[in-house]
Design a protein around this motif. Sequence first.
Motif, PDB file in Angstrom:
ATOM      1  N   SER A 116     -22.544  -8.445   3.162  1.00 54.78           N
ATOM      2  CA  SER A 116     -23.708  -7.609   2.844  1.00 54.78           C
ATOM      3  C   SER A 116     -23.313  -6.150   2.665  1.00 54.78           C
ATOM      4  O   SER A 116     -23.843  -5.461   1.784  1.00 54.78           O
ATOM      5  CB  SER A 116     -24.771  -7.746   3.939  1.00 54.78           C
ATOM      6  N   GLY A 123     -23.786  -4.507  -0.812  1.00 53.77           N
ATOM      7  CA  GLY A 123     -24.674  -3.349  -0.778  1.00 53.77           C
ATOM      8  C   GLY A 123     -23.994  -2.095  -1.287  1.00 53.77           C
ATOM      9  O   GLY A 123     -24.623  -1.243  -1.938  1.00 53.77           O
ATOM     10  N   LEU A 137     -28.475 -13.026   3.771  1.00 53.21           N
ATOM     11  CA  LEU A 137     -27.497 -12.224   3.030  1.00 53.21           C
ATOM     12  C   LEU A 137     -28.193 -11.329   2.003  1.00 53.21           C
ATOM     13  O   LEU A 137     -27.847 -10.145   1.864  1.00 53.21           O
ATOM     14  CB  LEU A 137     -26.493 -13.141   2.338  1.00 53.21           C
ATOM     15  N   PHE A 186     -30.079  -8.454   3.920  1.00 54.90           N
ATOM     16  CA  PHE A 186     -29.155  -7.450   4.471  1.00 54.90           C
ATOM     17  C   PHE A 186     -28.518  -6.626   3.359  1.00 54.90           C
ATOM     18  O   PHE A 186     -28.308  -5.424   3.515  1.00 54.90           O
ATOM     19  CB  PHE A 186     -28.072  -8.154   5.296  1.00 54.90           C
ATOM     20  N   THR A 187     -28.208  -7.263   2.230  1.00 53.99           N
ATOM     21  CA  THR A 187     -27.608  -6.534   1.112  1.00 53.99           C
ATOM     22  C   THR A 187     -28.565  -5.496   0.559  1.00 53.99           C
ATOM     23  O   THR A 187     -28.188  -4.337   0.323  1.00 53.99           O
ATOM     24  CB  THR A 187     -27.193  -7.522   0.008  1.00 53.99           C
ATOM     25  N   SER A 190     -27.848  -7.626  12.901  1.00 58.73           N
ATOM     26  CA  SER A 190     -27.650  -8.986  12.401  1.00 58.73           C
ATOM     27  C   SER A 190     -28.162 -10.048  13.365  1.00 58.73           C
ATOM     28  O   SER A 190     -28.324 -11.207  12.979  1.00 58.73           O
ATOM     29  CB  SER A 190     -26.165  -9.226  12.119  1.00 58.73           C
TER      30      SER A 190
END
Length: 276
Positions: free
Chosen positions: A76, A80, A149, A152-153, A217
């Motif tokens: 991520s 990101g 994923l 979070f990205t 997380s």
Amino acid sequence: MSVVTTLIPPQAPPEAPPKPFTAGRFFGNIFMGVWLALTVGVFLMIVGGWDPEKFTRYGPSYLSGLGVTLLLVGLSVVLGGLISLPLAFARMSKNPVFSWLAYGYVYFFRGTPLLTQLFLVYYGLGSFSAELKAWGLWWFFRDAWNCALLTFTLNTAAYQAEILRGAIESVPRGQHEGADALGLPKKVAFFKVILPQALIVALRPYGNEIILMIKGSAIVAIVTVFDLMGETRRAFSRTFDYQAYLWAALLYLLMVELLRNLWAWLELRLTRHLKR
């Protein structure tokens, strides 16, 4: 006329004046004593309640969950970071459409809780399963790992974009003028002159963002991703032993401390030319 050659022998330094015993020192000593007692008590509880059989049984699960956490955070952060560069450009763009779209994206993902964003992706998009199946996207959104994923990205991309934008704008104007004076093209000047200096400025905020992602997380366990916290919850549900969470806390602390020391070394290494 005689010359005196006798030197004065070395004298001891004057004694430091005694520090007054203030109320702040009194309550500070009490506070430290309480923390010391709690630390000793927790240590004795761990030693007294240590169960090698449980550790042997659930230790591999903890390591498996630790790997899932590291993979999720690592992917991520990298993905990101790729999104954050054009997003930072859009934030700095003089085109009002690009600028406001990027501002709205950053404002939403920085202004709402990460847990809410995860629920919107996992449960919210899950309610459109028929449409997603028609578009051939259901294979992705039906997996909790993929939803985590993606969430979070998108979240870290917003934070990294603001970090990068602030770092780029902090580079002195003289650096731009110097690159123009050398006749460097804008693209070459940015990637060879401006961006390296901006990344040094952004290094510490990037480290803080990764640490926050590691600690954040833990929420993916709620949507059935068996990361470190997911494995901890499963171990606790079978043993009802509080030490299951204690070992998880120690592993999170170990990850954060290792990353903090690695980042400090990296910052010292990259800024050694700035030391006087």
